[in-house]
Design a protein around this motif. Structure first.
Motif, PDB file in Angstrom:
ATOM      1  N   LEU A 185     -36.105  20.472  14.025  1.00  0.00           N
ATOM      2  CA  LEU A 185     -36.491  20.073  12.674  1.00  0.00           C
ATOM      3  C   LEU A 185     -35.323  20.112  11.690  1.00  0.00           C
ATOM      4  O   LEU A 185     -35.519  19.927  10.492  1.00  0.00           O
ATOM      5  CB  LEU A 185     -37.617  20.986  12.168  1.00  0.00           C
ATOM      6  N   SER A 186     -34.110  20.372  12.198  1.00  0.00           N
ATOM      7  CA  SER A 186     -32.933  20.488  11.345  1.00  0.00           C
ATOM      8  C   SER A 186     -31.987  19.313  11.567  1.00  0.00           C
ATOM      9  O   SER A 186     -31.765  18.882  12.702  1.00  0.00           O
ATOM     10  CB  SER A 186     -32.177  21.792  11.655  1.00  0.00           C
ATOM     11  N   ALA A 187     -31.415  18.799  10.475  1.00  0.00           N
ATOM     12  CA  ALA A 187     -30.355  17.809  10.587  1.00  0.00           C
ATOM     13  C   ALA A 187     -29.130  18.463  11.204  1.00  0.00           C
ATOM     14  O   ALA A 187     -28.949  19.690  11.113  1.00  0.00           O
ATOM     15  CB  ALA A 187     -30.028  17.240   9.210  1.00  0.00           C
ATOM     16  N   SER A 188     -28.274  17.655  11.829  1.00  0.00           N
ATOM     17  CA  SER A 188     -27.124  18.220  12.544  1.00  0.00           C
ATOM     18  C   SER A 188     -26.203  19.010  11.622  1.00  0.00           C
ATOM     19  O   SER A 188     -25.616  20.013  12.029  1.00  0.00           O
ATOM     20  CB  SER A 188     -26.335  17.107  13.240  1.00  0.00           C
ATOM     21  N   ASN A 189     -26.084  18.597  10.360  1.00  0.00           N
ATOM     22  CA  ASN A 189     -25.202  19.309   9.431  1.00  0.00           C
ATOM     23  C   ASN A 189     -25.856  20.549   8.828  1.00  0.00           C
ATOM     24  O   ASN A 189     -25.250  21.239   8.007  1.00  0.00           O
ATOM     25  CB  ASN A 189     -24.748  18.371   8.301  1.00  0.00           C
ATOM     26  N   HIS A 190     -27.094  20.841   9.241  1.00  0.00           N
ATOM     27  CA  HIS A 190     -27.789  22.036   8.743  1.00  0.00           C
ATOM     28  C   HIS A 190     -28.134  23.025   9.855  1.00  0.00           C
ATOM     29  O   HIS A 190     -28.671  24.100   9.568  1.00  0.00           O
ATOM     30  CB  HIS A 190     -29.089  21.646   8.026  1.00  0.00           C
ATOM     31  N   ASN A 237     -41.037  23.516   6.926  1.00  0.00           N
ATOM     32  CA  ASN A 237     -41.409  23.884   8.294  1.00  0.00           C
ATOM     33  C   ASN A 237     -40.434  24.900   8.886  1.00  0.00           C
ATOM     34  O   ASN A 237     -40.843  25.783   9.641  1.00  0.00           O
ATOM     35  CB  ASN A 237     -41.458  22.629   9.168  1.00  0.00           C
ATOM     36  N   VAL A 238     -39.153  24.764   8.546  1.00  0.00           N
ATOM     37  CA  VAL A 238     -38.157  25.735   9.014  1.00  0.00           C
ATOM     38  C   VAL A 238     -38.485  27.127   8.471  1.00  0.00           C
ATOM     39  O   VAL A 238     -38.459  28.126   9.209  1.00  0.00           O
ATOM     40  CB  VAL A 238     -36.732  25.306   8.586  1.00  0.00           C
ATOM     41  N   ILE A 239     -38.830  27.199   7.188  1.00  0.00           N
ATOM     42  CA  ILE A 239     -39.170  28.493   6.578  1.00  0.00           C
ATOM     43  C   ILE A 239     -40.447  29.062   7.197  1.00  0.00           C
ATOM     44  O   ILE A 239     -40.537  30.276   7.458  1.00  0.00           O
ATOM     45  CB  ILE A 239     -39.318  28.349   5.051  1.00  0.00           C
ATOM     46  N   LEU A 240     -41.424  28.217   7.471  1.00  0.00           N
ATOM     47  CA  LEU A 240     -42.663  28.688   8.101  1.00  0.00           C
ATOM     48  C   LEU A 240     -42.381  29.245   9.504  1.00  0.00           C
ATOM     49  O   LEU A 240     -42.960  30.269   9.902  1.00  0.00           O
ATOM     50  CB  LEU A 240     -43.680  27.559   8.179  1.00  0.00           C
ATOM     51  N   LEU A 241     -41.500  28.604  10.242  1.00  0.00           N
ATOM     52  CA  LEU A 241     -41.129  29.106  11.571  1.00  0.00           C
ATOM     53  C   LEU A 241     -40.372  30.424  11.460  1.00  0.00           C
ATOM     54  O   LEU A 241     -40.539  31.320  12.292  1.00  0.00           O
ATOM     55  CB  LEU A 241     -40.291  28.061  12.307  1.00  0.00           C
ATOM     56  N   TRP A 242     -39.549  30.547  10.430  1.00  0.00           N
ATOM     57  CA  TRP A 242     -38.850  31.820  10.179  1.00  0.00           C
ATOM     58  C   TRP A 242     -39.853  32.929   9.879  1.00  0.00           C
ATOM     59  O   TRP A 242     -39.726  34.050  10.384  1.00  0.00           O
ATOM     60  CB  TRP A 242     -37.887  31.621   9.013  1.00  0.00           C
ATOM     61  N   VAL A 243     -40.872  32.602   9.094  1.00  0.00           N
ATOM     62  CA  VAL A 243     -41.932  33.578   8.791  1.00  0.00           C
ATOM     63  C   VAL A 243     -42.656  33.972  10.082  1.00  0.00           C
ATOM     64  O   VAL A 243     -43.039  35.134  10.275  1.00  0.00           O
ATOM     65  CB  VAL A 243     -42.914  33.009   7.745  1.00  0.00           C
ATOM     66  N   LEU A 252     -49.075  26.842  11.139  1.00  0.00           N
ATOM     67  CA  LEU A 252     -48.087  26.076  11.905  1.00  0.00           C
ATOM     68  C   LEU A 252     -48.759  25.039  12.807  1.00  0.00           C
ATOM     69  O   LEU A 252     -48.222  23.934  12.993  1.00  0.00           O
ATOM     70  CB  LEU A 252     -47.225  27.026  12.731  1.00  0.00           C
ATOM     71  N   PHE A 253     -49.898  25.378  13.366  1.00  0.00           N
ATOM     72  CA  PHE A 253     -50.608  24.413  14.211  1.00  0.00           C
ATOM     73  C   PHE A 253     -50.952  23.149  13.420  1.00  0.00           C
ATOM     74  O   PHE A 253     -50.677  22.024  13.862  1.00  0.00           O
ATOM     75  CB  PHE A 253     -51.878  25.038  14.787  1.00  0.00           C
ATOM     76  N   PHE A 254     -51.540  23.306  12.242  1.00  0.00           N
ATOM     77  CA  PHE A 254     -51.938  22.143  11.451  1.00  0.00           C
ATOM     78  C   PHE A 254     -50.747  21.435  10.814  1.00  0.00           C
ATOM     79  O   PHE A 254     -50.780  20.217  10.591  1.00  0.00           O
ATOM     80  CB  PHE A 254     -52.957  22.555  10.386  1.00  0.00           C
ATOM     81  N   LYS A 255     -49.669  22.176  10.538  1.00  0.00           N
ATOM     82  CA  LYS A 255     -48.478  21.566   9.936  1.00  0.00           C
ATOM     83  C   LYS A 255     -47.665  20.765  10.938  1.00  0.00           C
ATOM     84  O   LYS A 255     -47.057  19.742  10.581  1.00  0.00           O
ATOM     85  CB  LYS A 255     -47.597  22.655   9.309  1.00  0.00           C
ATOM     86  N   ASN A 295     -46.371  16.217  13.916  1.00  0.00           N
ATOM     87  CA  ASN A 295     -44.998  15.977  13.449  1.00  0.00           C
ATOM     88  C   ASN A 295     -44.280  15.059  14.430  1.00  0.00           C
ATOM     89  O   ASN A 295     -44.143  15.385  15.612  1.00  0.00           O
ATOM     90  CB  ASN A 295     -44.256  17.315  13.326  1.00  0.00           C
ATOM     91  N   PRO A 296     -43.804  13.884  13.980  1.00  0.00           N
ATOM     92  CA  PRO A 296     -43.185  12.933  14.919  1.00  0.00           C
ATOM     93  C   PRO A 296     -41.906  13.452  15.566  1.00  0.00           C
ATOM     94  O   PRO A 296     -41.570  13.043  16.678  1.00  0.00           O
ATOM     95  CB  PRO A 296     -42.894  11.714  14.026  1.00  0.00           C
ATOM     96  N   VAL A 297     -41.213  14.336  14.896  1.00  0.00           N
ATOM     97  CA  VAL A 297     -39.973  14.886  15.460  1.00  0.00           C
ATOM     98  C   VAL A 297     -40.257  15.689  16.716  1.00  0.00           C
ATOM     99  O   VAL A 297     -39.417  15.799  17.613  1.00  0.00           O
ATOM    100  CB  VAL A 297     -39.246  15.758  14.408  1.00  0.00           C
ATOM    101  N   LEU A 298     -41.466  16.265  16.809  1.00  0.00           N
ATOM    102  CA  LEU A 298     -41.803  17.147  17.923  1.00  0.00           C
ATOM    103  C   LEU A 298     -42.638  16.442  18.992  1.00  0.00           C
ATOM    104  O   LEU A 298     -43.151  17.095  19.891  1.00  0.00           O
ATOM    105  CB  LEU A 298     -42.574  18.374  17.409  1.00  0.00           C
TER     106      LEU A 298
END
Length: 402
Positions: free
Chosen positions: A134-139, A19-25, A189-192, A196-199
């Motif tokens: 969508l990122s862990a704190s160490n990332h 998901n991070v890569i898709l948002l970057w795209v 991104l809409f369907f992905k 998503n529970p994080v969001l």
């Protein structure tokens, strides 16, 4: 006691890399709203016959929305929901590119460019916020570093794939391809992310003060204002250099190569500045060094215009120094800010001033180069560097927060 042991047993959320890569795209697709007009500038000049200044204004019109709404965009996005704003912005951008692929009248084209500014601003505000969630704190530092490359990567891709599409199939296919690309990533991104529970939890910010009063307070604070001023003269220059300088190279093969290489060099300069500011010197000094390097390079550029290879080498050095400016400006904000609120003000103002530079720069450079050629470019960049040096020195006089 039982509660604390239970909480400590809860594993930290993992970074959702796909998901991070898709948002970057998605960020790349939004930055292509600048890059597609940059790579097709000569074709637009030939088709519309409006002159370099008007066509340059169409290139920079994307920045008008960010210029007006940059500081308040985060507040608006948090009210409506970041995912809704992101997907809506991407679909709007796709629709406008499809309209542009019909090659409408210049007035209609210019309106679509201004509306694309809302699309670009929505993505730039929402996507990094979602990446952080969508990122862990160490990332988070790593994922935000990946996000920071989207602009340079977009120009590099347009310089390579976009230029090939333009040469083989023309303007209409270039704009159509971008429209399909940005629409597709919006739908994906809409369907992905929609379930998503994080969001699930989206923060809502309240208006704590009147908009104009908030703006006045930010502009009066040098800790927020000066990094943005340093950043302003970078954005004023970069899009213009990536658009117009390859056209000054006498070799067509080198022109194509530089359209791909220069954005990547700029991105490398941004990472380099961050590392230097972290380990070697204050970010204010990095900005000062960067602007002095740009000035020295452009002076040298005026002396070796007869050799295309040497010209490209010096342009590469100039763009490397230029790319160091945003890295130093971004590092200045947490260095100078006294609290999180001040830091947020600095980033909001940085976005607004960045759009100001991207709006003013291209038509100014187009006019200078059309009137005076390489000499116009050199003198204009030297003037910009003088202001960059001035604000870097001024920022250096502010005591940093320990």
């Amino acid at each position: 006691m039982p509660n604390s042991s239970f909480q400590s047993s809860i594993p930290e959320p993992k970074t959702q890399w796909l998901n991070v890569i898709l948002l970057w795209v998605a960020g790349i697709s939004a930055a292509m709203q600048f890059a597609k007009f940059s790579v097709s500038f000569d074709g637009l000049l030939e088709h519309y016959q409006m002159g370099p200044t008007s066509t340059g204004a169409a290139l920079s019109a994307v920045g008008i929305a960010g210029l007006i709404f940059g500081v308040s965009a985060g507040m608006i996005a948090s009210r409506f929901g970041y995912l809704k704003v992101l997907v809506g912005a991407l679909l709007l951008g796709g629709s406008l590119s499809l309209i542009q692929s019909t090659l409408p009248t210049f007035n209609v084209l210019f309106v679509t460019r201004m509306l694309e500014g809302f699309s670009q601003l929505g993505v730039v505000v929402a996507a990094p916020t979602l990446i952080a969630k969508l990122s862990a704190s160490n990332h988070k530092s790593l994922t935000m570093g990946i996000w920071g490359t989207f602009f340079g990567v977009a120009f590099a891709l347009c310089g390579w794939a976009g230029k090939n599409i333009l040469d083989q199939y023309g303007l209409q296919t270039l704009f159509l391809s971008h429209g399909l690309f940005i629409t597709t990533i919006g739908v994906v991104l809409f369907f992905k992310l929609r379930k998503n529970p994080v969001l699930d939890l989206v923060p809502v910010t309240e208006m704590q003060d009147g908009f104009l009063r908030q703006m006045a307070k930010i502009y009066q604070n040098p800790r927020a204002l000066l990094p943005s001023c340093v950043f302003l003269f970078y954005t004023c220059t970069l899009v213009s250099v990536l658009t117009y300088v390859p056209g000054l190279i006498g070799d067509s093969t080198l022109q194509k190569l530089m359209m791909v290489v220069l954005p990547l060099i700029s991105t490398g300069g941004t990472f380099l500045a961050g590392a230097i500011a972290q380990y070697l010197m204050r970010p204010q000094r990095v900005a000062l060094m960067a602007y002095c390097g740009v000035a020295s390079s452009v002076l040298l550029l005026s002396l070796i215009s007869g050799s295309p290879e040497l010209f490209c080498l010096v342009v590469g050095a100039m763009v490397l120094f230029l790319g160091m400016v945003p890295g130093s400006a971004l590092a200045m904000i947490p260095t100078l800010a006294r609290n999180p609120s001040e830091q947020a003000q600095g980033y909001g103002l940085l976005a607004q001033f960045g759009n100001l530079g991207a709006t003013v720069g291209p038509p100014t450079f187009a006019t200078a180069i059309a009137a005076y050629g390489l000499s116009g470019l050199v003198v204009l960049i030297l003037c910009i560097c003088c202001f960059g040096v001035l604000f870097s020195l001024w920022a250096g006089r502010i005591k940093t927060v320990s």
